[in-house]
Design a protein around this motif. Sequence first.
Motif, PDB file in Angstrom:
ATOM      1  N   ILE A  53       0.740  -1.222   0.172  1.00  0.00           N
ATOM      2  CA  ILE A  53      -0.032   0.013   0.073  1.00  0.00           C
ATOM      3  C   ILE A  53       0.881   1.065   0.051  1.00  0.00           C
ATOM      4  O   ILE A  53       0.502   2.047  -0.572  1.00  0.00           O
ATOM      5  CB  ILE A  53      -0.810  -0.007   1.313  1.00  0.00           C
ATOM      6  N   GLY A  54       1.975   1.378   0.637  1.00  0.00           N
ATOM      7  CA  GLY A  54       2.982   2.381   0.823  1.00  0.00           C
ATOM      8  C   GLY A  54       3.501   2.708  -0.610  1.00  0.00           C
ATOM      9  O   GLY A  54       3.391   4.108  -1.186  1.00  0.00           O
ATOM     10  N   GLY A  55       3.788   1.671  -1.371  1.00  0.00           N
ATOM     11  CA  GLY A  55       4.696   2.113  -2.562  1.00  0.00           C
ATOM     12  C   GLY A  55       3.738   2.343  -3.817  1.00  0.00           C
ATOM     13  O   GLY A  55       3.981   3.399  -4.589  1.00  0.00           O
ATOM     14  N   PHE A  75       8.763  -1.377  -8.608  1.00  0.00           N
ATOM     15  CA  PHE A  75       9.539  -2.909  -8.405  1.00  0.00           C
ATOM     16  C   PHE A  75       8.938  -3.650  -7.175  1.00  0.00           C
ATOM     17  O   PHE A  75       8.606  -3.185  -6.019  1.00  0.00           O
ATOM     18  CB  PHE A  75      10.905  -2.818  -7.831  1.00  0.00           C
ATOM     19  N   GLU A  76       8.358  -4.943  -7.421  1.00  0.00           N
ATOM     20  CA  GLU A  76       7.847  -5.615  -6.412  1.00  0.00           C
ATOM     21  C   GLU A  76       8.495  -7.169  -6.664  1.00  0.00           C
ATOM     22  O   GLU A  76       8.532  -8.019  -7.621  1.00  0.00           O
ATOM     23  CB  GLU A  76       6.255  -5.827  -6.579  1.00  0.00           C
ATOM     24  N   ALA A  77       8.937  -7.544  -5.420  1.00  0.00           N
ATOM     25  CA  ALA A  77       9.853  -8.664  -5.384  1.00  0.00           C
ATOM     26  C   ALA A  77       8.814 -10.014  -5.206  1.00  0.00           C
ATOM     27  O   ALA A  77       9.158 -11.120  -5.638  1.00  0.00           O
ATOM     28  CB  ALA A  77      10.821  -8.665  -4.247  1.00  0.00           C
ATOM     29  N   GLY A  82       1.573  -6.808  -0.781  1.00  0.00           N
ATOM     30  CA  GLY A  82       2.715  -6.906   0.453  1.00  0.00           C
ATOM     31  C   GLY A  82       1.993  -7.411   1.534  1.00  0.00           C
ATOM     32  O   GLY A  82       1.358  -8.697   1.500  1.00  0.00           O
ATOM     33  N   ARG A  83       2.106  -6.668   2.516  1.00  0.00           N
ATOM     34  CA  ARG A  83       1.441  -7.367   4.168  1.00  0.00           C
ATOM     35  C   ARG A  83       0.162  -7.386   3.911  1.00  0.00           C
ATOM     36  O   ARG A  83      -0.829  -7.702   5.201  1.00  0.00           O
ATOM     37  CB  ARG A  83       1.918  -6.647   4.970  1.00  0.00           C
ATOM     38  N   THR A  84      -0.653  -7.089   2.790  1.00  0.00           N
ATOM     39  CA  THR A  84      -2.086  -7.265   2.855  1.00  0.00           C
ATOM     40  C   THR A  84      -2.395  -8.607   1.516  1.00  0.00           C
ATOM     41  O   THR A  84      -1.890  -8.212   0.530  1.00  0.00           O
ATOM     42  CB  THR A  84      -3.032  -6.270   2.065  1.00  0.00           C
ATOM     43  N   THR A  99      -6.108  -6.491   8.092  1.00  0.00           N
ATOM     44  CA  THR A  99      -7.153  -7.075   8.099  1.00  0.00           C
ATOM     45  C   THR A  99      -8.451  -5.773   8.296  1.00  0.00           C
ATOM     46  O   THR A  99      -9.501  -5.645   7.467  1.00  0.00           O
ATOM     47  CB  THR A  99      -7.436  -7.918   9.308  1.00  0.00           C
ATOM     48  N   ILE A 100      -8.401  -4.926   9.520  1.00  0.00           N
ATOM     49  CA  ILE A 100      -9.164  -3.717   9.447  1.00  0.00           C
ATOM     50  C   ILE A 100      -8.871  -2.423   9.273  1.00  0.00           C
ATOM     51  O   ILE A 100      -7.497  -2.320   9.499  1.00  0.00           O
ATOM     52  CB  ILE A 100      -9.726  -3.942  10.851  1.00  0.00           C
ATOM     53  N   ILE A 101      -9.467  -1.638   9.087  1.00  0.00           N
ATOM     54  CA  ILE A 101      -9.185  -0.267   8.300  1.00  0.00           C
ATOM     55  C   ILE A 101     -10.047   0.730   9.336  1.00  0.00           C
ATOM     56  O   ILE A 101     -10.958   0.637   9.580  1.00  0.00           O
ATOM     57  CB  ILE A 101      -9.445   0.020   7.210  1.00  0.00           C
ATOM     58  N   ALA A 408       3.268   3.908  13.997  1.00  0.00           N
ATOM     59  CA  ALA A 408       2.171   2.940  13.909  1.00  0.00           C
ATOM     60  C   ALA A 408       2.152   2.329  12.533  1.00  0.00           C
ATOM     61  O   ALA A 408       2.223   2.969  11.520  1.00  0.00           O
ATOM     62  CB  ALA A 408       1.069   3.363  14.438  1.00  0.00           C
ATOM     63  N   SER A 409       2.291   1.046  12.434  1.00  0.00           N
ATOM     64  CA  SER A 409       2.163   0.269  11.262  1.00  0.00           C
ATOM     65  C   SER A 409       0.559  -0.107  11.072  1.00  0.00           C
ATOM     66  O   SER A 409       0.176  -0.815  11.690  1.00  0.00           O
ATOM     67  CB  SER A 409       3.153  -1.059  11.464  1.00  0.00           C
ATOM     68  N   ALA A 410       0.058   0.412   9.886  1.00  0.00           N
ATOM     69  CA  ALA A 410      -1.189   0.165   9.663  1.00  0.00           C
ATOM     70  C   ALA A 410      -1.358   0.447   8.238  1.00  0.00           C
ATOM     71  O   ALA A 410      -0.634   0.981   7.704  1.00  0.00           O
ATOM     72  CB  ALA A 410      -2.153   0.730  10.526  1.00  0.00           C
TER      73      ALA A 410
HETATM   74  C1  LIG Z   1      -0.707 -10.270  10.281  1.00  0.00           C
HETATM   75  C2  LIG Z   1      -0.597  -9.068  10.190  1.00  0.00           C
HETATM   76  C3  LIG Z   1      -1.887  -8.319  10.634  1.00  0.00           C
HETATM   77  C4  LIG Z   1      -2.114  -6.901  10.330  1.00  0.00           C
HETATM   78  N1  LIG Z   1      -3.407  -6.319  10.711  1.00  0.00           N
HETATM   79  C5  LIG Z   1      -3.469  -5.067  10.271  1.00  0.00           C
HETATM   80  C6  LIG Z   1      -4.763  -4.619  10.629  1.00  0.00           C
HETATM   81  O1  LIG Z   1      -5.686  -5.089  10.910  1.00  0.00           O
HETATM   82  N2  LIG Z   1      -5.226  -3.346  10.094  1.00  0.00           N
HETATM   83  C7  LIG Z   1      -3.994  -2.458   9.753  1.00  0.00           C
HETATM   84  O2  LIG Z   1      -4.635  -1.166   9.227  1.00  0.00           O
HETATM   85  N3  LIG Z   1      -2.998  -2.912   9.473  1.00  0.00           N
HETATM   86  C8  LIG Z   1      -2.581  -4.187   9.661  1.00  0.00           C
HETATM   87  N4  LIG Z   1      -1.310  -4.820   9.605  1.00  0.00           N
HETATM   88  C9  LIG Z   1      -0.208  -3.793   9.026  1.00  0.00           C
HETATM   89  C10 LIG Z   1      -0.129  -3.562   7.536  1.00  0.00           C
HETATM   90  O3  LIG Z   1      -0.562  -4.868   6.939  1.00  0.00           O
HETATM   91  C11 LIG Z   1       0.933  -2.856   7.290  1.00  0.00           C
HETATM   92  O4  LIG Z   1       1.404  -1.826   7.950  1.00  0.00           O
HETATM   93  C12 LIG Z   1       0.919  -2.354   5.530  1.00  0.00           C
HETATM   94  O5  LIG Z   1       0.360  -3.183   4.867  1.00  0.00           O
HETATM   95  C13 LIG Z   1       2.319  -2.081   5.235  1.00  0.00           C
HETATM   96  O6  LIG Z   1       2.282  -1.704   3.773  1.00  0.00           O
HETATM   97  P1  LIG Z   1       3.753  -1.041   3.130  1.00  0.00           P
HETATM   98  O7  LIG Z   1       3.348  -1.073   1.790  1.00  0.00           O
HETATM   99  O8  LIG Z   1       4.197  -0.101   3.964  1.00  0.00           O
HETATM  100  O9  LIG Z   1       4.725  -2.583   3.240  1.00  0.00           O
HETATM  101  P2  LIG Z   1       4.482  -4.015   2.587  1.00  0.00           P
HETATM  102  O10 LIG Z   1       3.015  -4.208   2.545  1.00  0.00           O
HETATM  103  O11 LIG Z   1       5.172  -4.817   3.383  1.00  0.00           O
HETATM  104  O12 LIG Z   1       4.873  -3.678   1.199  1.00  0.00           O
HETATM  105  C14 LIG Z   1       6.382  -3.595   0.686  1.00  0.00           C
HETATM  106  C15 LIG Z   1       6.495  -4.485  -0.420  1.00  0.00           C
HETATM  107  O13 LIG Z   1       7.958  -4.420  -0.926  1.00  0.00           O
HETATM  108  C16 LIG Z   1       8.184  -5.795  -1.427  1.00  0.00           C
HETATM  109  N5  LIG Z   1       9.543  -5.660  -1.262  1.00  0.00           N
HETATM  110  C17 LIG Z   1      10.476  -5.639  -0.255  1.00  0.00           C
HETATM  111  N6  LIG Z   1      11.742  -5.647  -0.490  1.00  0.00           N
HETATM  112  C18 LIG Z   1      11.904  -5.562  -1.898  1.00  0.00           C
HETATM  113  C19 LIG Z   1      13.138  -5.316  -2.967  1.00  0.00           C
HETATM  114  N7  LIG Z   1      14.321  -5.307  -2.567  1.00  0.00           N
HETATM  115  N8  LIG Z   1      12.576  -5.116  -4.136  1.00  0.00           N
HETATM  116  C20 LIG Z   1      11.349  -5.237  -4.645  1.00  0.00           C
HETATM  117  N9  LIG Z   1      10.389  -5.322  -3.685  1.00  0.00           N
HETATM  118  C21 LIG Z   1      10.632  -5.332  -2.458  1.00  0.00           C
HETATM  119  C22 LIG Z   1       7.683  -6.654  -0.581  1.00  0.00           C
HETATM  120  O14 LIG Z   1       7.540  -7.891  -1.314  1.00  0.00           O
HETATM  121  C23 LIG Z   1       6.070  -5.883  -0.401  1.00  0.00           C
HETATM  122  O15 LIG Z   1       5.322  -6.436  -1.189  1.00  0.00           O
HETATM  123  C24 LIG Z   1      -1.003  -5.896   9.557  1.00  0.00           C
HETATM  124  C25 LIG Z   1       0.151  -6.746   9.310  1.00  0.00           C
HETATM  125  C26 LIG Z   1       0.411  -7.922   9.470  1.00  0.00           C
HETATM  126  C27 LIG Z   1       1.639  -8.751   8.933  1.00  0.00           C
END
Ligand SMILES: Cc1cc2nc3c(=O)[nH]c(=O)nc-3n(C[C@H](O)[C@H](O)[C@H](O)COP(=O)(O)OP(=O)(O)OC[C@H]3O[C@@H](n4cnc5c(N)ncnc54)[C@H](O)[C@@H]3O)c2cc1C
Length: 455
Positions: A53-55, A75-77, A82-84, A99-101, A408-410
């Motif tokens: 979601i961040g990227g 770029f997505e590995a 990701g964490r969704t 899971t929840i927003i 906070a991570s969400a």
């Molecule tokens: C079990 C669990 C339950 C959760 N429950 C909730 C919830 O209920 N509500 C909520 O709001 N949040 C929840 N979260 C947190 C939320 O999912 C994350 O904070 C959010 O999805 C993070 O998004 P992001 O894009 O920052 O990181 P990520 O989703 O981790 O995305 C990073 C992406 O970068 C890719 N990547 C990494 N390194 C490289 C590289 N070198 N080259 C290319 N690609 C790369 C990875 O494959 C990944 O797809 C939960 C997380 C977990 C793990």
Amino acid sequence: MISRDCLQQSSLMAYKNVYQLLGVAFIVGLASGRALKADEDASPRIGIIGGGIGGTSTAFFLRQLYGPKLTIDVFEAQKVGGRTSLIRVNGEDYEAGGTIIHKKNIIYEFQDKGMAFTTTEDMLRAMGDDLLNMTRHTMNESLQHIGLSQRFIDEFAAAAVKDNYGQTLNAHGFLGVVSLMAVEPDLWAIQDGNKRMAELLLRESKANLIKGSVNTVALIKDNLGTGSVSYELDYTKATPGSDKETSESREYDIVVVAAPLNEGSKNKISFADFPRDVVTFKQDYHKLISMFVQGKVNTTAFDVGSQNELPAEIISIAPGCFFNSLKKMTPVSPNSKPDTPLKPEEAVWRVFFNKDPTEEEINNLFVSHSDLRLVDWWAYPEYQAGADLPPFMLYDRLYYVNAVEAAASAMETALIGGRNVALLAYNQWHGHFDKIDEVQLPSPAENEETKKSEL
Ligand SMILES: Cc1cc2nc3c(=O)[nH]c(=O)nc-3n(C[C@H](O)[C@H](O)[C@H](O)COP(=O)(O)OP(=O)(O)OC[C@H]3O[C@@H](n4cnc5c(N)ncnc54)[C@H](O)[C@@H]3O)c2cc1C
């Protein structure tokens, strides 16, 4: 049997099922948002590492700001989202990660005005000194300070942070507030899975998706003092239909890291040829195991008479208890059909553990099960009061979205971090320095005036 200690101190909490399955309406709303100002002439080449979601939100907001000419590569590995991500049990999909927003929060008011922040600290300060201070104190201290009773903190707040972050009241106070928001009513999720958010943000951004893992970000040009830089991203790509990987590279004017800079990460990124260290902070991530089971819970262990008497969620706050929480799950697609019809007593449960469960521990929780899956996560940072709050800017035109996770991570904070980085990159590119870290907070007298006029 589960030890009495573990049970006696468990909070048995029956959270109402809070899903408001809103479908894709949220993204459609985002996509119709007006660009602040699209500059057709200036179009830097932008590389974004990470398709969570961040990227993808960074890509989406950059497109809104710069207009159609911009080249954006994401770029997505592994998988977009990701964490969704989803996990399939008995023919139905369940949320395996995010899971929840939560509903709208106040940082959007600054972002709607085009304001950006160079550090997480500045962003929190803009939202209020109290919130920033909470990152410097433990959750226990912060919640006491705002007047919550010790009993509420020990029983309810401790359960909220254990369930949402696998952590304790020693985590910092800002995380405490976010954890409590996650047990409020009016939370929601996206029909067919929260990963749809990243997929649709990517689609609307019209960015190119490159399926590869970035190994190195190298600084290849640096006109010191001008902010003008070039980066080379070296990445490995799988070759379709073969085991072979190929190494390739591309050049960019702006690079966004949208993945945690966590030592344990599988796709670790190195930074080469910089005159100084660009990662001067430490972000250790919390290991979490999610287990999905279709089966019968051991009701004797929880002192209830039958499966029907079990609450929808059980959280353990006992120190040393082997599991964090046990929750009855709802599939992400309400009209989907399981492969075999579920008997009422054979629901699908998600159990969070801070370490791999043993077979004995699983048998303590379930008397029988027909399907069992484990997902291993570097889930979120380990939160400590007073720890580093990393910057959004690592070097000139090199940005870090996941700095926001130190607060906070969400899913929502990932989106806020992505939008902040898009605004920061855009404001710096165009010299809009008055829109960076320049938030004029209303004085206490102005606040009083506003309150009076609202009455
Ligand atoms: C079990 C669990 C339950 C959760 N429950 C909730 C919830 O209920 N509500 C909520 O709001 N949040 C929840 N979260 C947190 C939320 O999912 C994350 O904070 C959010 O999805 C993070 O998004 P992001 O894009 O920052 O990181 P990520 O989703 O981790 O995305 C990073 C992406 O970068 C890719 N990547 C990494 N390194 C490289 C590289 N070198 N080259 C290319 N690609 C790369 C990875 O494959 C990944 O797809 C939960 C997380 C977990 C793990």
